[in-house]
Design a protein around this motif. Structure first.
Motif, PDB file in Angstrom:
ATOM      1  N   ARG A  45      19.341  64.087  22.592  1.00  0.00           N
ATOM      2  CA  ARG A  45      19.611  64.267  24.015  1.00  0.00           C
ATOM      3  C   ARG A  45      20.107  65.670  24.322  1.00  0.00           C
ATOM      4  N   ARG A  46      20.837  66.266  23.399  1.00  0.00           N
ATOM      5  CA  ARG A  46      21.354  67.615  23.628  1.00  0.00           C
ATOM      6  C   ARG A  46      20.230  68.635  23.785  1.00  0.00           C
ATOM      7  N   GLN A  51      17.602  67.847  32.275  1.00  0.00           N
ATOM      8  CA  GLN A  51      18.907  67.218  32.465  1.00  0.00           C
ATOM      9  C   GLN A  51      19.834  67.969  33.418  1.00  0.00           C
ATOM     10  N   ASN A  52      19.520  69.234  33.712  1.00  0.00           N
ATOM     11  CA  ASN A  52      20.434  70.027  34.530  1.00  0.00           C
ATOM     12  C   ASN A  52      19.681  71.183  35.167  1.00  0.00           C
ATOM     13  N   LYS A  59      10.494  66.080  32.445  1.00  0.00           N
ATOM     14  CA  LYS A  59      11.272  64.918  32.031  1.00  0.00           C
ATOM     15  C   LYS A  59      10.648  64.285  30.787  1.00  0.00           C
ATOM     16  N   LYS A  61      12.018  61.747  27.430  1.00  0.00           N
ATOM     17  CA  LYS A  61      13.149  61.022  26.846  1.00  0.00           C
ATOM     18  C   LYS A  61      13.414  61.447  25.402  1.00  0.00           C
ATOM     19  N   PRO A 176      28.630  69.254  27.673  1.00  0.00           N
ATOM     20  CA  PRO A 176      27.282  69.512  28.179  1.00  0.00           C
ATOM     21  C   PRO A 176      26.884  70.989  28.117  1.00  0.00           C
ATOM     22  N   ARG A 331      19.820  74.741  25.358  1.00  0.00           N
ATOM     23  CA  ARG A 331      19.043  73.723  24.640  1.00  0.00           C
ATOM     24  C   ARG A 331      18.727  74.154  23.203  1.00  0.00           C
TER      25      ARG A 331
END
Length: 356
Positions: A45-46, A51-52, A59, A61, A176, A331
């Motif tokens: 996820r990181r 996400q931001n 997008k 997953k 985050p 990222r």
């Protein structure tokens, strides 16, 4: 195409940015190793996009689908293969790039190397999308290293000239925006926002530390730990430089200033200071490995740039469309951790073989 790495643990990354799936095959992980899938998902996820405000709106997953090598959550000793399915591709955004290569990107060199047969959609195999399978392998190996007492952590060291402040002594993986100083992190986000509003991008530096690592890993000359780490780190798109310890600063010092004096602490040899970054002669000396990685600004920007039309062989202009990160550095932090973990675990397995 060279998409493989390692001697004792071997990884092979496959797929393209807009292909149905991307993935990785990992050989050499012993059977019976329990993998915490929740922690692996959090690690993935990181790196995941969308996400931001400082990452691409694409997008995905990025949930690994393990098709071999793991039964339940335990490795079974055979090569591990995992897939990530691409679900949010817009290949039409890249149609112009077939004849108008992006300045700063691999579009032109890929055209020359593969004579037009390359997949140019989303950058194909040259895309940062391929760091997702790297993070599958690295996220698993990080857990294996932790079982050996070895920690790999990274942070944003700087973005657009704004440097983080404070001692980097513990992991920031729950934050985050992984900086020690929240105030400096906010200044970095402001620089990213300004660049994005101007249709531009910015680069930066990621710092990585491998802590509690034993002395003796690596080899002299071409098998040194700097070589091993650098080789896999340069597999991350947009990397332009790497330095260990104080790096280029050492060239400005005298020997007496640069050398790390030896001492004894709790019955083990240590050094006073760590200018060498934990490596001497290509071999770990027992101090933390410290290195920094420079990332260039994202080449795909909204500003008008000069390029060429490869069909007409004349100058033209290009304004890149599609969805891109105004700064890839946030990222890239887990990607650097993944690369370092794989390099260190590969060397650790080789070291253990030598002790048998």
């Amino acid at each position: 195409m060279s998409s493989s790495y390692g001697e004792n643990i071997k990884i092979n990354i496959f797929g393209q940015s807009h292909s149905p799936a991307i993935g990785v095959t990992v050989e050499g992980i012993p059977g019976g190793k329990v993998i915490d899938m929740d922690r692996l998902s959090e690690f993935m996820r990181r790196r995941a996009p969308g996400q931001n405000e400082y990452s691409t709106p694409r997008k995905e997953k990025d949930i690994p689908d393990f098709i071999s090598g793991i039964v339940g959550n335990t490795t079974c000793g055979v090569p591990l293969t995992a897939l990530i399915y691409n679900t949010d591709t817009r290949s039409k955004d890249y149609s112009e790039l077939k004849i108008k290569p992006r300045p700063g990107h691999a579009d032109y060199t890929a055209e020359v190397r593969y004579n037009g047969a390359q997949d140019f959609a989303g950058g194909g195999h040259f895309s940062g999308r391929l760091t997702a399978p790297l993070c599958i392998a690295g996220g698993i190996v990080k857990q294996l290293l932790e079982a050996e007492g070895i920690e790999v952590r990274a942070r944003i060291y700087s973005i657009a000239g704004v440097r983080d402040q404070g001692d980097f002594t513990e992991t920031l993986d729950k934050k985050p925006f992984p900086t020690v100083s929240d105030a400096q992190g906010e200044l970095m986000r402001q620089r990213i926002a300004e660049a994005r509003a101007d249709g531009d991008s910015v680069g930066g530096i990621v710092e990585c530390i491998v802590d509690h690592i034993p002395a003796g890993l690596g080899d002299p000359m071409f098998g040194g730990m700097e070589n091993r780490i650098s080789s896999i780190v340069f597999g991350i798109p947009a990397v332009k430089g790497i330095e260990f310890g104080i790096g280029f600063e050492a060239a400005e010092l005298t020997g007496s200033q640069n050398n790390d004096p030896f001492d004894i602490e709790n019955g083990r040899v240590v050094t006073v200071g760590n200018n060498a970054g934990g490596i001497a002669g290509g071999i770990t000396n027992g101090m933390p490995i410290v290195f920094r990685v420079a990332f260039k600004p994202t080449p795909s920007i909204g500003k008008e740039q000069q390029t060429v039309d490869l069909t007409k062989m004349e100058k033209t202009v290009l304004r890149v469309h599609g969805r891109h990160d105004p700064c890839i550095v946030p990222r890239a932090v887990p990607c650097v951790e993944a690369a370092a973990a794989i390099a260190v675990y590969d060397a650790l397995l080789g070291y253990k073989k030598g002790l048998d």
